[in-house]
Scaffold this motif. Structure first.
Motif, PDB file in Angstrom:
ATOM      1  N   VAL A 189       1.100  -1.160  -0.053  1.00 61.10           N
ATOM      2  CA  VAL A 189      -0.174  -0.076   0.092  1.00 61.10           C
ATOM      3  C   VAL A 189       0.789   1.338   0.018  1.00 61.10           C
ATOM      4  N   ASN A 190       0.689   2.134  -1.076  1.00 62.26           N
ATOM      5  CA  ASN A 190       1.639   3.362  -1.137  1.00 62.26           C
ATOM      6  C   ASN A 190       0.721   4.530  -0.537  1.00 62.26           C
ATOM      7  N   LEU A 191       1.121   4.991   0.405  1.00 63.48           N
ATOM      8  CA  LEU A 191       0.436   5.823   1.421  1.00 63.48           C
ATOM      9  C   LEU A 191       1.028   7.317   1.272  1.00 63.48           C
ATOM     10  N   SER A 192       2.135   7.220   0.485  1.00 65.36           N
ATOM     11  CA  SER A 192       2.739   8.630   0.382  1.00 65.36           C
ATOM     12  C   SER A 192       2.763   9.443  -0.893  1.00 65.36           C
ATOM     13  N   ASP A 217       5.195   5.615   5.173  1.00 70.07           N
ATOM     14  CA  ASP A 217       4.924   5.984   3.633  1.00 70.07           C
ATOM     15  C   ASP A 217       4.189   4.841   2.862  1.00 70.07           C
ATOM     16  N   THR A 251      -3.419   2.061  -3.280  1.00 69.92           N
ATOM     17  CA  THR A 251      -3.445   3.167  -2.260  1.00 69.92           C
ATOM     18  C   THR A 251      -4.270   3.194  -1.162  1.00 69.92           C
ATOM     19  N   LYS A 252      -5.213   2.147  -1.115  1.00 74.63           N
ATOM     20  CA  LYS A 252      -6.262   2.036   0.005  1.00 74.63           C
ATOM     21  C   LYS A 252      -5.765   0.877   0.762  1.00 74.63           C
ATOM     22  N   LEU A 253      -5.643   1.370   2.249  1.00 75.63           N
ATOM     23  CA  LEU A 253      -5.660   0.301   3.287  1.00 75.63           C
ATOM     24  C   LEU A 253      -6.578  -0.494   3.429  1.00 75.63           C
ATOM     25  N   SER A 293      -3.824  -0.352   9.978  1.00 77.27           N
ATOM     26  CA  SER A 293      -3.414   1.147   9.798  1.00 77.27           C
ATOM     27  C   SER A 293      -1.876   1.262   9.733  1.00 77.27           C
ATOM     28  N   SER A 294      -1.322   2.357   9.572  1.00 79.63           N
ATOM     29  CA  SER A 294       0.079   2.687   9.314  1.00 79.63           C
ATOM     30  C   SER A 294       0.245   4.317   9.187  1.00 79.63           C
ATOM     31  N   THR A 295       1.331   4.801   9.655  1.00 80.40           N
ATOM     32  CA  THR A 295       1.858   6.203   9.585  1.00 80.40           C
ATOM     33  C   THR A 295       2.860   6.282   8.791  1.00 80.40           C
TER      34      THR A 295
END
Length: 109
Positions: free
Chosen positions: A68-71, A99, A88-90, A95-97
């Motif tokens: 998952v690309n959260l950045s 990138d 791009t969706k968890l 959960s993650s903080t």
């Protein structure tokens, strides 16, 4: 005064280069012990990426690994190294903080 300022500029550039590393949380989505730790080593071997939190996913029943690309940044080198295409969706319940979040599934080698 110009010379010390220049030296400080060089120091800042080095710090900035280090800060460009994307942090990847690695979570085990299987019941097999140790897979997150070994995968974190693979993540650290990819230029531009560093493992963050290593632990268990909220579910231990992932059939397939999930990246998952959260950045919003390009993570193509990591996708290539792991053989995964990022989303791009968890996943629900995760959960993650960081990138990037990597959840290891039963398909992981």
């Amino acid at each position: 005064q110009t010379t010390p300022g220049t030296a400080m500029e060089d120091t800042k550039d080095t710090t900035t280069a280090k800060e460009t590393l994307l942090i990847v949380d690695v979570k085990n989505g299987t019941s097999t012990s140790g897979v997150a730790t070994s995968m974190a080593t693979k993540v650290n071997a990819v230029k531009g990426f560093k493992s963050g939190v290593v632990g268990n996913a909220s579910s231990r029943n992932y059939e397939k690994s999930v990246l998952v690309n959260l950045s919003g940044s390009s993570i193509s080198a990591l996708e290539t190294a792991l053989g995964l295409k990022a989303v791009t969706k968890l996943p629900t319940g995760e959960s993650s903080t960081a990138d990037v979040l990597l959840i290891i599934g039963k398909d992981s080698k």
